[in-house]
Design a protein around this motif. Structure first.
Motif, PDB file in Angstrom:
ATOM      1  N   ASP A 138      23.989 -15.102  20.250  1.00 56.86           N
ATOM      2  CA  ASP A 138      22.862 -14.220  19.990  1.00 56.86           C
ATOM      3  C   ASP A 138      23.356 -12.798  19.720  1.00 56.86           C
ATOM      4  OD1 ASP A 138      20.084 -13.596  19.756  1.00 56.86           O
ATOM      5  OD2 ASP A 138      20.147 -12.749  21.789  1.00 56.86           O
ATOM      6  N   LYS A 140      26.281 -11.961  18.529  1.00 56.42           N
ATOM      7  CA  LYS A 140      26.929 -11.966  17.210  1.00 56.42           C
ATOM      8  C   LYS A 140      25.885 -11.848  16.108  1.00 56.42           C
ATOM      9  CE  LYS A 140      31.082 -14.586  18.341  1.00 56.42           C
ATOM     10  NZ  LYS A 140      31.814 -15.847  18.138  1.00 56.42           N
ATOM     11  N   GLU A 141      24.772 -12.549  16.263  1.00 54.67           N
ATOM     12  CA  GLU A 141      23.704 -12.479  15.275  1.00 54.67           C
ATOM     13  C   GLU A 141      23.108 -11.069  15.224  1.00 54.67           C
ATOM     14  OE1 GLU A 141      21.079 -13.540  12.336  1.00 54.67           O
ATOM     15  OE2 GLU A 141      22.791 -14.660  13.082  1.00 54.67           O
ATOM     16  N   GLN A 142      22.907 -10.457  16.375  1.00 54.21           N
ATOM     17  CA  GLN A 142      22.377  -9.099  16.421  1.00 54.21           C
ATOM     18  C   GLN A 142      23.347  -8.114  15.766  1.00 54.21           C
ATOM     19  OE1 GLN A 142      21.446  -8.276  20.505  1.00 54.21           O
ATOM     20  NE2 GLN A 142      19.648  -9.589  20.538  1.00 54.21           N
ATOM     21  N   ARG A 144      25.480  -8.775  13.407  1.00 54.45           N
ATOM     22  CA  ARG A 144      25.430  -9.009  11.964  1.00 54.45           C
ATOM     23  C   ARG A 144      24.211  -8.316  11.359  1.00 54.45           C
ATOM     24  NH1 ARG A 144      22.827 -11.820   8.645  1.00 54.45           N
ATOM     25  NH2 ARG A 144      21.692 -13.024  10.195  1.00 54.45           N
ATOM     26  N   GLU A 145      23.054  -8.412  12.032  1.00 58.91           N
ATOM     27  CA  GLU A 145      21.848  -7.745  11.547  1.00 58.91           C
ATOM     28  C   GLU A 145      22.027  -6.230  11.524  1.00 58.91           C
ATOM     29  OE1 GLU A 145      18.474  -8.982  13.830  1.00 58.91           O
ATOM     30  OE2 GLU A 145      18.698 -11.088  13.245  1.00 58.91           O
TER      31      GLU A 145
END
Length: 187
Positions: A138, A140-142, A144-145
């Protein structure tokens, strides 16, 4: 009772699976490794290949390299000797590695109170590691965003800077037009 972080240190990633070694499980259950492995052999049908595997020599060496991260002081003296002298586990004595399902299956063949309580703690350790992994994904996704947003903001800021430069250039040309020497009739 052994703490959750202490149990988590005994969980390794091998063949893209989280596993625990037979000697660590034996220590946690309070039995000898030999006794644990005999119980597993007597109940071989309960342990298919996706529940338990024997490590290869290369995998065993990899796991041994990880031992420096675990606390050897908390292990019994016989297991410490095994870890310091890996020759004891060479050849046909390479350790077994149990997946989470294999550890759960062990609870069915080891019925002591210690084994049952430790199995509950081990299952909690696996769940905690799974949660931590999900949180990391999660994060890592944040990240990236955030990187994407920063990239968009950089482009927007560049457009603003370009527009400001154009406005400054226009004002500069307007001043020079107004300050020019007039030609024609002067009144």
């Amino acid at each position: 009772m052994i703490s959750l972080p202490n149990i988590q240190k005994r969980i390794y990633e091998i063949r893209n699976e989280r596993v625990m070694l037979d000697m660590d499980l034996a220590f946690l259950y309070g039995v000898e490794t030999r006794v644990l492995n005999q119980a597993v052999k007597r109940n071989a049908k309960r342990f298919p290949d996706d529940f338990m595997v024997r490590l290869s020599a290369a995998e065993w060496q990899y796991v041994q390299s990880q031992f420096s991260d675990t606390s050897i002081e908390s292990k019994s003296s016989s297991q410490t000797v095994m870890m310091e002298f890996p020759k004891n586990r060479a050849g046909r004595y390479l350790p077994y590695a149990f997946t989470e399902q294999g550890v759960a299956m062990l609870s069915g063949i080891l019925n002591s109170d210690t084994a049952i309580n430790m199995n509950i703690a081990i299952m909690r350790a696996f769940v905690a590691i799974r949660r931590l992994t999900l949180q990391q994904m999660d994060l890592k996704e944040q990240l990236r965003e955030i990187k994407e947003r920063l990239g968009e903001h950089d482009m927007q800021l560049n457009h603003i800077y370009d527009a400001m430069e154009n406005l400054l250039d226009q004002r500069g040309t307007q001043k020079s037009w107004e300050d020019r020497e007039r030609i024609g009739y002067k009144i």
